[in-house]
Design a protein around this motif. Structure first.
Motif, PDB file in Angstrom:
ATOM      1  N   LEU A   1       0.388  -1.049   0.382  1.00 33.03           N
ATOM      2  CA  LEU A   1      -0.087   0.292   0.303  1.00 33.03           C
ATOM      3  C   LEU A   1       0.693   1.339  -0.091  1.00 33.03           C
ATOM      4  CD1 LEU A   1      -2.793  -1.343   2.391  1.00 33.03           C
ATOM      5  CD2 LEU A   1      -3.143  -1.153  -0.007  1.00 33.03           C
ATOM      6  N   LEU A   2       2.267   1.047   0.497  1.00 29.37           N
ATOM      7  CA  LEU A   2       2.995   2.072   0.318  1.00 29.37           C
ATOM      8  C   LEU A   2       3.311   2.649  -0.565  1.00 29.37           C
ATOM      9  CD1 LEU A   2       4.826   4.228   2.399  1.00 29.37           C
ATOM     10  CD2 LEU A   2       6.498   2.560   2.762  1.00 29.37           C
ATOM     11  N   TRP A   3       3.741   1.238  -1.506  1.00 32.47           N
ATOM     12  CA  TRP A   3       4.757   1.543  -2.749  1.00 32.47           C
ATOM     13  C   TRP A   3       3.204   1.991  -3.624  1.00 32.47           C
ATOM     14  CZ3 TRP A   3       9.135   2.105  -4.688  1.00 32.47           C
ATOM     15  CH2 TRP A   3      10.242   1.358  -3.362  1.00 32.47           C
ATOM     16  N   ILE A   4       2.073   1.417  -3.955  1.00 34.66           N
ATOM     17  CA  ILE A   4       1.043   1.933  -4.760  1.00 34.66           C
ATOM     18  C   ILE A   4       0.562   3.574  -3.877  1.00 34.66           C
ATOM     19  CG2 ILE A   4      -1.568   2.164  -5.091  1.00 34.66           C
ATOM     20  CD1 ILE A   4      -1.431  -0.628  -4.118  1.00 34.66           C
ATOM     21  N   ALA A   5       1.173   4.158  -3.210  1.00 37.33           N
ATOM     22  CA  ALA A   5       1.124   5.540  -2.823  1.00 37.33           C
ATOM     23  C   ALA A   5       2.344   6.018  -3.200  1.00 37.33           C
ATOM     24  CB  ALA A   5       0.778   5.400  -0.695  1.00 37.33           C
ATOM     25  N   ILE A   6       3.606   5.819  -2.890  1.00 42.63           N
ATOM     26  CA  ILE A   6       4.434   5.971  -3.303  1.00 42.63           C
ATOM     27  C   ILE A   6       4.318   6.329  -5.202  1.00 42.63           C
ATOM     28  CG2 ILE A   6       6.540   6.154  -3.881  1.00 42.63           C
ATOM     29  CD1 ILE A   6       7.218   4.781  -0.880  1.00 42.63           C
ATOM     30  N   TYR A   7       4.456   5.390  -5.674  1.00 45.37           N
ATOM     31  CA  TYR A   7       3.904   5.542  -6.828  1.00 45.37           C
ATOM     32  C   TYR A   7       2.921   6.316  -7.601  1.00 45.37           C
ATOM     33  CZ  TYR A   7       6.796   0.912  -7.397  1.00 45.37           C
ATOM     34  OH  TYR A   7       7.793  -0.248  -7.315  1.00 45.37           O
ATOM     35  N   LEU A   8       1.760   6.632  -7.870  1.00 42.34           N
ATOM     36  CA  LEU A   8       0.456   7.218  -7.532  1.00 42.34           C
ATOM     37  C   LEU A   8       0.999   8.755  -7.068  1.00 42.34           C
ATOM     38  CD1 LEU A   8      -2.640   5.216  -7.430  1.00 42.34           C
ATOM     39  CD2 LEU A   8      -0.776   5.524  -8.853  1.00 42.34           C
ATOM     40  N   SER A   9       1.177   9.285  -5.550  1.00 40.63           N
ATOM     41  CA  SER A   9       1.965  10.226  -5.676  1.00 40.63           C
ATOM     42  C   SER A   9       2.683  11.219  -6.336  1.00 40.63           C
ATOM     43  CB  SER A   9       1.708  10.773  -3.993  1.00 40.63           C
ATOM     44  OG  SER A   9       2.342   9.398  -3.536  1.00 40.63           O
TER      45      SER A   9
ATOM     46  N   CYS B   1      10.981  -8.115  -6.530  1.00 39.55           N
ATOM     47  CA  CYS B   1       9.924  -8.355  -7.148  1.00 39.55           C
ATOM     48  C   CYS B   1       9.035  -9.017  -5.889  1.00 39.55           C
ATOM     49  CB  CYS B   1      10.518 -10.106  -7.458  1.00 39.55           C
ATOM     50  SG  CYS B   1      11.565 -10.240  -8.744  1.00 39.55           S
ATOM     51  N   GLY B   2       9.215  -9.751  -4.928  1.00 40.68           N
ATOM     52  CA  GLY B   2       8.185 -10.065  -3.996  1.00 40.68           C
ATOM     53  C   GLY B   2       7.660  -8.617  -3.153  1.00 40.68           C
ATOM     54  N   TRP B   3       8.530  -7.554  -3.530  1.00 38.33           N
ATOM     55  CA  TRP B   3       8.049  -6.582  -2.048  1.00 38.33           C
ATOM     56  C   TRP B   3       7.608  -4.943  -2.809  1.00 38.33           C
ATOM     57  CZ3 TRP B   3       7.667  -7.470   2.995  1.00 38.33           C
ATOM     58  CH2 TRP B   3       7.483  -8.425   3.469  1.00 38.33           C
ATOM     59  N   ALA B   4       8.170  -4.368  -4.196  1.00 40.90           N
ATOM     60  CA  ALA B   4       8.148  -3.581  -4.271  1.00 40.90           C
ATOM     61  C   ALA B   4       7.706  -3.566  -5.631  1.00 40.90           C
ATOM     62  CB  ALA B   4       9.697  -2.869  -3.644  1.00 40.90           C
ATOM     63  N   CYS B   5       7.530  -4.610  -7.394  1.00 45.40           N
ATOM     64  CA  CYS B   5       7.549  -4.360  -8.002  1.00 45.40           C
ATOM     65  C   CYS B   5       6.017  -4.042  -8.514  1.00 45.40           C
ATOM     66  CB  CYS B   5       8.352  -5.674  -8.780  1.00 45.40           C
ATOM     67  SG  CYS B   5       7.708  -5.545 -10.741  1.00 45.40           S
ATOM     68  N   PRO B   6       5.681  -3.016  -9.404  1.00 37.58           N
ATOM     69  CA  PRO B   6       5.007  -2.737  -9.471  1.00 37.58           C
ATOM     70  C   PRO B   6       4.016  -3.657  -9.853  1.00 37.58           C
ATOM     71  CG  PRO B   6       6.137  -0.962 -10.261  1.00 37.58           C
ATOM     72  CD  PRO B   6       7.190  -1.625 -10.175  1.00 37.58           C
ATOM     73  N   GLN B   7       4.531  -4.474 -10.727  1.00 36.97           N
ATOM     74  CA  GLN B   7       3.706  -5.788 -11.114  1.00 36.97           C
ATOM     75  C   GLN B   7       2.837  -6.424 -10.378  1.00 36.97           C
ATOM     76  OE1 GLN B   7       2.589  -6.489 -13.742  1.00 36.97           O
ATOM     77  NE2 GLN B   7       2.505  -9.181 -13.711  1.00 36.97           N
ATOM     78  N   THR B   8       3.921  -6.302  -9.127  1.00 39.65           N
ATOM     79  CA  THR B   8       3.350  -7.564  -8.043  1.00 39.65           C
ATOM     80  C   THR B   8       2.454  -6.777  -7.458  1.00 39.65           C
ATOM     81  OG1 THR B   8       5.524  -8.133  -8.360  1.00 39.65           O
ATOM     82  CG2 THR B   8       4.521  -9.333  -6.119  1.00 39.65           C
ATOM     83  N   VAL B   9       2.242  -5.658  -6.824  1.00 35.88           N
ATOM     84  CA  VAL B   9       2.230  -4.389  -6.033  1.00 35.88           C
ATOM     85  C   VAL B   9       0.738  -4.661  -6.617  1.00 35.88           C
ATOM     86  CG1 VAL B   9       2.213  -2.481  -5.494  1.00 35.88           C
ATOM     87  CG2 VAL B   9       4.606  -3.146  -4.625  1.00 35.88           C
ATOM     88  N   PHE B  10       0.397  -3.876  -7.953  1.00 34.89           N
ATOM     89  CA  PHE B  10      -0.784  -3.515  -8.567  1.00 34.89           C
ATOM     90  C   PHE B  10      -1.111  -4.296  -8.221  1.00 34.89           C
ATOM     91  CE2 PHE B  10       1.854  -0.127  -9.389  1.00 34.89           C
ATOM     92  CZ  PHE B  10       0.216   1.266  -8.734  1.00 34.89           C
ATOM     93  N   TRP B  11      -1.237  -5.659  -8.765  1.00 33.98           N
ATOM     94  CA  TRP B  11      -1.470  -7.481  -8.915  1.00 33.98           C
ATOM     95  C   TRP B  11      -2.006  -7.761  -7.595  1.00 33.98           C
ATOM     96  CZ3 TRP B  11       1.439 -12.707  -9.500  1.00 33.98           C
ATOM     97  CH2 TRP B  11       0.771 -13.622  -9.642  1.00 33.98           C
ATOM     98  N   ASP B  12      -1.173  -7.867  -6.650  1.00 36.02           N
ATOM     99  CA  ASP B  12      -1.316  -8.906  -5.413  1.00 36.02           C
ATOM    100  C   ASP B  12      -2.992  -7.775  -4.536  1.00 36.02           C
ATOM    101  OD1 ASP B  12      -0.099 -10.861  -4.704  1.00 36.02           O
ATOM    102  OD2 ASP B  12       1.301 -10.769  -3.350  1.00 36.02           O
ATOM    103  N   HIS B  13      -1.876  -5.882  -4.786  1.00 35.54           N
ATOM    104  CA  HIS B  13      -2.599  -5.053  -4.234  1.00 35.54           C
ATOM    105  C   HIS B  13      -4.838  -5.000  -4.268  1.00 35.54           C
ATOM    106  CE1 HIS B  13      -0.293  -6.621  -1.018  1.00 35.54           C
ATOM    107  NE2 HIS B  13       0.667  -6.222  -1.772  1.00 35.54           N
ATOM    108  N   VAL B  14      -3.750  -4.617  -5.530  1.00 32.90           N
ATOM    109  CA  VAL B  14      -5.124  -4.260  -6.037  1.00 32.90           C
ATOM    110  C   VAL B  14      -6.318  -5.062  -7.057  1.00 32.90           C
ATOM    111  CG1 VAL B  14      -6.371  -2.294  -8.224  1.00 32.90           C
ATOM    112  CG2 VAL B  14      -4.004  -1.728  -6.954  1.00 32.90           C
ATOM    113  N   TYR B  15      -5.947  -6.291  -8.114  1.00 33.24           N
ATOM    114  CA  TYR B  15      -6.734  -6.664  -8.733  1.00 33.24           C
ATOM    115  C   TYR B  15      -7.154  -7.984  -8.349  1.00 33.24           C
ATOM    116  CZ  TYR B  15      -5.532  -3.503 -12.775  1.00 33.24           C
ATOM    117  OH  TYR B  15      -5.314  -2.430 -13.298  1.00 33.24           O
TER     118      TYR B  15
END
Ligand code: SF4
Ligand code: SF4
Length: 342
Positions: free
Chosen positions: A44-52, A111-125
């Motif tokens: 969630l923190l990474w998503i906030a960083i990527y989007l903000s 890969c497991g903790w910060a990659c946008p692919q994993t982050v958006f896949w796991d925590h959004v889709y």
């Protein structure tokens, strides 16, 4: 209706591709535990960083703003003109070396903790999917069910939600290329007045939708070169997620005489988002998400055995040896004894 059985992973083939070449869709089971909880917050923190990043201003400009129209790039207060583009060479190679350095210490932590692919896949889709279609068993049943009213409603509802999520993410990412006031202005006008931006959002939405609704783990397994580089970046002291074979084998149910700690429950396989069995050894499909570690720890706690049968450790450590006190050894000495058997 009976639940279709998941495919058995094999070290010689990709679980998600059937023998006839068709795609096998994975439905990883839910898991709870130390790493899952921390990955959720980190994600969630990474998503906030990527989007903000485009919305935060540094020195009067967005933290990251690639102003292609004016040929200026704003990076954390640094303003680069088009003729400074050669500096990108150092920036990109520096990032590449940093990634390799971190990998040589901490494995595929990116890969497991910060990659946008994993982050958006796991925590959004995947969250949307679970919310609409239910847990892994319900999703597998829905896959196998005939096209009835419930299946149509759920499948169409999920695809609509995926398109909306993809469009929202694309709009927010457009702010990396268009200033925020301009973005607001564009949103008040017809797409035809801003063809370039409209095309960007349309194509980015389509790419996101394709990736997260259908392609998913295939991006990590088939396209991303980073996993393939793993064998070149790995040594026996690097931190990986692995199986303590010495302790786990021979596998057997609880109560079987001389059986190892692994009770062959397959829970580690059921939760794996790339469908592998990590007990078969380190594989390029392993994105280092630690879901199997949490799953196994939960089982070990239930059967009253020490946790850590699957754990973060070096290959040397998993063999029962010592991790060299350089490289990953230094890092390992900093992480809690939670990961070690002792
Ligand atoms: S093997 Fe474990 S760490 Fe690797 S991808 Fe599967 S669940 Fe994640
Ligand atoms: S979850 Fe643990 S006990 Fe169960 S099969 Fe996997 S390694 Fe063995």
């Amino acid at each position: 209706m009976s639940t279709p059985t998941p495919r058995k992973p094999s070290i010689d083939s990709v679980t998600t591709i059937r023998d006839d070449g068709s795609r096998f869709f994975l439905h990883p089971a839910d898991v709870r535990g130390f790493f899952t909880k921390h990955r959720r917050w980190t994600g969630l923190l990474w998503i906030a960083i990527y989007l903000s990043l485009p919305w935060i201003t540094i020195g009067g400009h967005p933290a990251v703003f690639l102003d292609i129209a004016a040929r200026r790039f704003h990076l954390f207060g640094l303003v680069l003109a088009f003729q400074d583009v050669w500096l990108l060479f150092f920036g990109i190679t520096g990032l590449g070396f940093a990634l390799f350095f971190i990998t040589s210490l901490l494995g595929r932590v990116w890969c497991g903790w910060a990659c946008p692919q994993t982050v958006f896949w796991d925590h959004v889709y995947r969250r949307i999917e679970r919310w609409i279609e239910g847990d892994a068993i319900k999703r597998r049943r829905l896959d196998a069910a005939p096209w009835n009213r419930e299946k149509v409603v759920k499948r169409v509802g999920k695809q609509i939600a995926f398109v909306i999520a993809s469009a929202v993410i694309s709009y927010l990412f457009l702010a990396y290329y268009v200033s925020i006031p301009e973005l607001w202005d564009m949103m008040g006008h017809a797409p035809g007045e801003h063809w370039g931006a409209f095309l960007f959002v349309f194509l980015f939405t389509a790419a996101n939708y394709f990736n997260f609704a259908w392609f998913r783990e295939q991006l990590c397994i088939v396209i991303c070169p980073y996993g393939r580089l793993q064998s070149a970046l790995t040594d026996d002291n690097m931190m990986v997620i692995g199986y303590d074979e010495k302790r786990g084998e021979p596998r057997g149910k609880v109560g079987v005489v001389n059986a190892g700690a692994c009770i062959e429950c397959n829970r580690c396989v059921q939760v794996c988002p790339t469908g592998i069995d990590i007990r078969q050894g380190l594989q390029l499909e392993c994105i280092g998400c630690a879901a199997c570690v949490d799953a196994c720890d939960e089982i070990m706690t239930k059967v009253k055995r020490p946790t850590g049968l699957l754990r973060y450790d070096s290959l040397n450590g998993l063999e029962g040896g010592k991790t060299r006190p350089s490289g990953s050894g230094r890092v390992r000495s900093c992480i809690p004894s939670y990961w070690s058997l002792e």
